[in-house]
Design a protein around this motif. Structure first.
Motif, PDB file in Angstrom:
ATOM      1  N   LEU A 272       0.819  -1.215   0.000  1.00 56.42           N
ATOM      2  CA  LEU A 272       0.000   0.000   0.000  1.00 56.42           C
ATOM      3  C   LEU A 272       0.851   1.263   0.000  1.00 56.42           C
ATOM      4  CD1 LEU A 272      -3.007  -0.865   2.338  1.00 56.42           C
ATOM      5  CD2 LEU A 272      -2.918  -0.826  -0.152  1.00 56.42           C
ATOM      6  N   GLY A 273       1.865   1.311   0.826  1.00 51.56           N
ATOM      7  CA  GLY A 273       2.746   2.478   0.840  1.00 51.56           C
ATOM      8  C   GLY A 273       3.544   2.609  -0.447  1.00 51.56           C
TER       9      GLY A 273
ATOM     10  N   PHE B  10       3.861   5.759  -3.759  1.00 48.90           N
ATOM     11  CA  PHE B  10       5.041   6.301  -4.431  1.00 48.90           C
ATOM     12  C   PHE B  10       5.052   5.940  -5.917  1.00 48.90           C
ATOM     13  CE2 PHE B  10       6.442   6.188   0.028  1.00 48.90           C
ATOM     14  CZ  PHE B  10       6.710   7.544   0.174  1.00 48.90           C
ATOM     15  N   ALA B  11       4.580   4.744  -6.249  1.00 41.98           N
ATOM     16  CA  ALA B  11       4.488   4.349  -7.653  1.00 41.98           C
ATOM     17  C   ALA B  11       3.508   5.253  -8.395  1.00 41.98           C
ATOM     18  CB  ALA B  11       4.052   2.891  -7.755  1.00 41.98           C
ATOM     19  N   TRP B  12       2.395   5.555  -7.752  1.00 42.74           N
ATOM     20  CA  TRP B  12       1.385   6.416  -8.377  1.00 42.74           C
ATOM     21  C   TRP B  12       1.942   7.824  -8.617  1.00 42.74           C
ATOM     22  CZ3 TRP B  12      -1.386  10.652  -6.194  1.00 42.74           C
ATOM     23  CH2 TRP B  12      -2.379  11.160  -7.027  1.00 42.74           C
TER      24      TRP B  12
ATOM     25  N   ARG C 217       6.779  -6.972 -18.410  1.00 42.15           N
ATOM     26  CA  ARG C 217       7.228  -6.713 -17.026  1.00 42.15           C
ATOM     27  C   ARG C 217       6.081  -6.564 -16.040  1.00 42.15           C
ATOM     28  NH1 ARG C 217      12.384  -2.757 -17.687  1.00 42.15           N
ATOM     29  NH2 ARG C 217      13.640  -4.191 -18.920  1.00 42.15           N
ATOM     30  N   GLN C 218       4.855  -6.460 -16.519  1.00 41.04           N
ATOM     31  CA  GLN C 218       3.651  -6.416 -15.689  1.00 41.04           C
ATOM     32  C   GLN C 218       3.640  -5.266 -14.694  1.00 41.04           C
ATOM     33  OE1 GLN C 218       4.166 -11.064 -15.250  1.00 41.04           O
ATOM     34  NE2 GLN C 218       2.489 -10.373 -14.017  1.00 41.04           N
ATOM     35  N   ALA C 219       4.206  -4.130 -15.054  1.00 41.93           N
ATOM     36  CA  ALA C 219       4.258  -2.992 -14.139  1.00 41.93           C
ATOM     37  C   ALA C 219       4.436  -1.706 -14.915  1.00 41.93           C
ATOM     38  CB  ALA C 219       5.416  -3.155 -13.156  1.00 41.93           C
ATOM     39  N   THR C 220       3.854  -0.634 -14.387  1.00 43.93           N
ATOM     40  CA  THR C 220       4.113   0.685 -14.953  1.00 43.93           C
ATOM     41  C   THR C 220       5.527   1.099 -14.546  1.00 43.93           C
ATOM     42  OG1 THR C 220       3.284   1.841 -12.998  1.00 43.93           O
ATOM     43  CG2 THR C 220       1.677   1.336 -14.745  1.00 43.93           C
ATOM     44  N   LEU C 221       6.011   2.191 -15.113  1.00 45.57           N
ATOM     45  CA  LEU C 221       7.351   2.645 -14.747  1.00 45.57           C
ATOM     46  C   LEU C 221       7.425   3.025 -13.272  1.00 45.57           C
ATOM     47  CD1 LEU C 221       8.162   4.763 -17.915  1.00 45.57           C
ATOM     48  CD2 LEU C 221       8.974   2.473 -17.351  1.00 45.57           C
ATOM     49  N   GLY C 222       6.362   3.635 -12.742  1.00 46.89           N
ATOM     50  CA  GLY C 222       6.322   3.967 -11.320  1.00 46.89           C
ATOM     51  C   GLY C 222       6.336   2.720 -10.451  1.00 46.89           C
ATOM     52  N   MET C 223       5.625   1.689 -10.875  1.00 46.06           N
ATOM     53  CA  MET C 223       5.619   0.427 -10.123  1.00 46.06           C
ATOM     54  C   MET C 223       6.988  -0.231 -10.139  1.00 46.06           C
ATOM     55  SD  MET C 223       2.074  -1.359 -11.176  1.00 46.06           S
ATOM     56  CE  MET C 223       0.506  -0.802 -10.551  1.00 46.06           C
ATOM     57  N   ARG C 224       7.668  -0.142 -11.259  1.00 44.29           N
ATOM     58  CA  ARG C 224       9.025  -0.708 -11.333  1.00 44.29           C
ATOM     59  C   ARG C 224       9.959   0.003 -10.369  1.00 44.29           C
ATOM     60  NH1 ARG C 224       9.947  -0.871 -17.741  1.00 44.29           N
ATOM     61  NH2 ARG C 224       7.844  -1.550 -18.199  1.00 44.29           N
ATOM     62  N   MET C 225       9.831   1.346 -10.290  1.00 47.08           N
ATOM     63  CA  MET C 225      10.666   2.104  -9.351  1.00 47.08           C
ATOM     64  C   MET C 225      10.366   1.717  -7.903  1.00 47.08           C
ATOM     65  SD  MET C 225      10.899   5.959 -10.925  1.00 47.08           S
ATOM     66  CE  MET C 225       9.181   6.165 -11.335  1.00 47.08           C
ATOM     67  N   ALA C 226       9.113   1.368  -7.615  1.00 48.57           N
ATOM     68  CA  ALA C 226       8.718   1.013  -6.257  1.00 48.57           C
ATOM     69  C   ALA C 226       8.858  -0.480  -5.971  1.00 48.57           C
ATOM     70  CB  ALA C 226       7.270   1.449  -6.010  1.00 48.57           C
TER      71      ALA C 226
ATOM     72  N   VAL D 167      -3.939  -8.372  -8.706  1.00 50.74           N
ATOM     73  CA  VAL D 167      -3.261  -8.233  -7.417  1.00 50.74           C
ATOM     74  C   VAL D 167      -1.931  -7.534  -7.655  1.00 50.74           C
ATOM     75  CG1 VAL D 167      -2.335  -9.469  -5.407  1.00 50.74           C
ATOM     76  CG2 VAL D 167      -4.245 -10.449  -6.665  1.00 50.74           C
ATOM     77  N   VAL D 168      -1.622  -6.535  -6.832  1.00 50.17           N
ATOM     78  CA  VAL D 168      -0.313  -5.864  -6.895  1.00 50.17           C
ATOM     79  C   VAL D 168       0.581  -6.545  -5.859  1.00 50.17           C
ATOM     80  CG1 VAL D 168       0.933  -3.700  -6.619  1.00 50.17           C
ATOM     81  CG2 VAL D 168      -1.338  -3.711  -7.648  1.00 50.17           C
ATOM     82  N   VAL D 169       1.722  -7.056  -6.326  1.00 50.74           N
ATOM     83  CA  VAL D 169       2.627  -7.823  -5.468  1.00 50.74           C
ATOM     84  C   VAL D 169       4.035  -7.240  -5.545  1.00 50.74           C
ATOM     85  CG1 VAL D 169       1.303  -9.954  -5.695  1.00 50.74           C
ATOM     86  CG2 VAL D 169       3.150  -9.483  -7.295  1.00 50.74           C
ATOM     87  N   ARG D 170       4.886  -7.702  -4.643  1.00 45.41           N
ATOM     88  CA  ARG D 170       6.305  -7.342  -4.679  1.00 45.41           C
ATOM     89  C   ARG D 170       6.952  -8.003  -5.884  1.00 45.41           C
ATOM     90  NH1 ARG D 170       7.841  -3.241  -2.207  1.00 45.41           N
ATOM     91  NH2 ARG D 170       6.617  -2.880  -0.385  1.00 45.41           N
TER      92      ARG D 170
END
Length: 158
Positions: A27-28, A32-34, A87-96, A154-157
């Motif tokens: 969640l946190g 930051f990804a957003w 990669r299943q993630a936006t650029l912000g998600m990759r950074m996080a 689901v958003v995962v690590r």
């Protein structure tokens, strides 16, 4: 014509049969990804608006009619390409350090990713829906927000 009694419903997967997905602390990290994605989307939308503005002079103003929907197209396209991609993630998600999976542990398709983004920005644009969306993530053990549940993601690590 096929026999209607030949249809078999797919088996219902029990919660214990689902893959263990690491959702600790997402969640946190999602916040930051957003923030990172909003910055990226601002610049992408600005570029599209400038190009449509220039194209409007060439098309005698017809391209300017597209400016209103350009931001929505950029947001949905960005999510469809990045979350629905390899990669299943936006650029912000990759950074996080996050990525998106289906509830069964698979890779989301582009349509599911675009609908996921659409539901998020509709909820974020309405205070009551946004609070309900976040409340879902706070009370659920798997930390899935309301728009995650609706789209089966689901958003995962990572």
């Amino acid at each position: 014509m096929s026999n209607p009694s030949s249809y078999r419903q797919p088996p219902i997967t029990a919660l214990e049969d689902r893959p263990q997905q690491d959702t600790r602390g997402v969640l946190g990290s999602r916040l930051f990804a957003w923030i990172g994605d909003v910055v990226i989307l601002f610049f992408l939308t600005w570029i599209v608006w400038v190009l449509l503005g220039i194209l409007g002079f060439v098309t005698f103003g017809l391209a300017w009619l597209l400016i209103g929907g350009a931001a929505l197209a950029v947001v949905l396209g960005y999510s469809a390409v990045t979350i629905g991609g390899r990669r299943q993630a936006t650029l912000g998600m990759r950074m996080a350090g996050l990525r998106v999976e289906t509830a069964s542990g698979g890779r989301p398709d582009a349509l599911a990713a675009a609908v996921h983004a659409l539901f998020f920005y509709v909820a974020a644009g309405t205070v009551a829906l946004w609070l309900i969306d976040i409340a879902c993530g706070l009370v659920r053990e798997d930390r899935r927000l309301g728009h995650d549940i609706l789209t089966g993601l689901v958003v995962v690590r990572a």
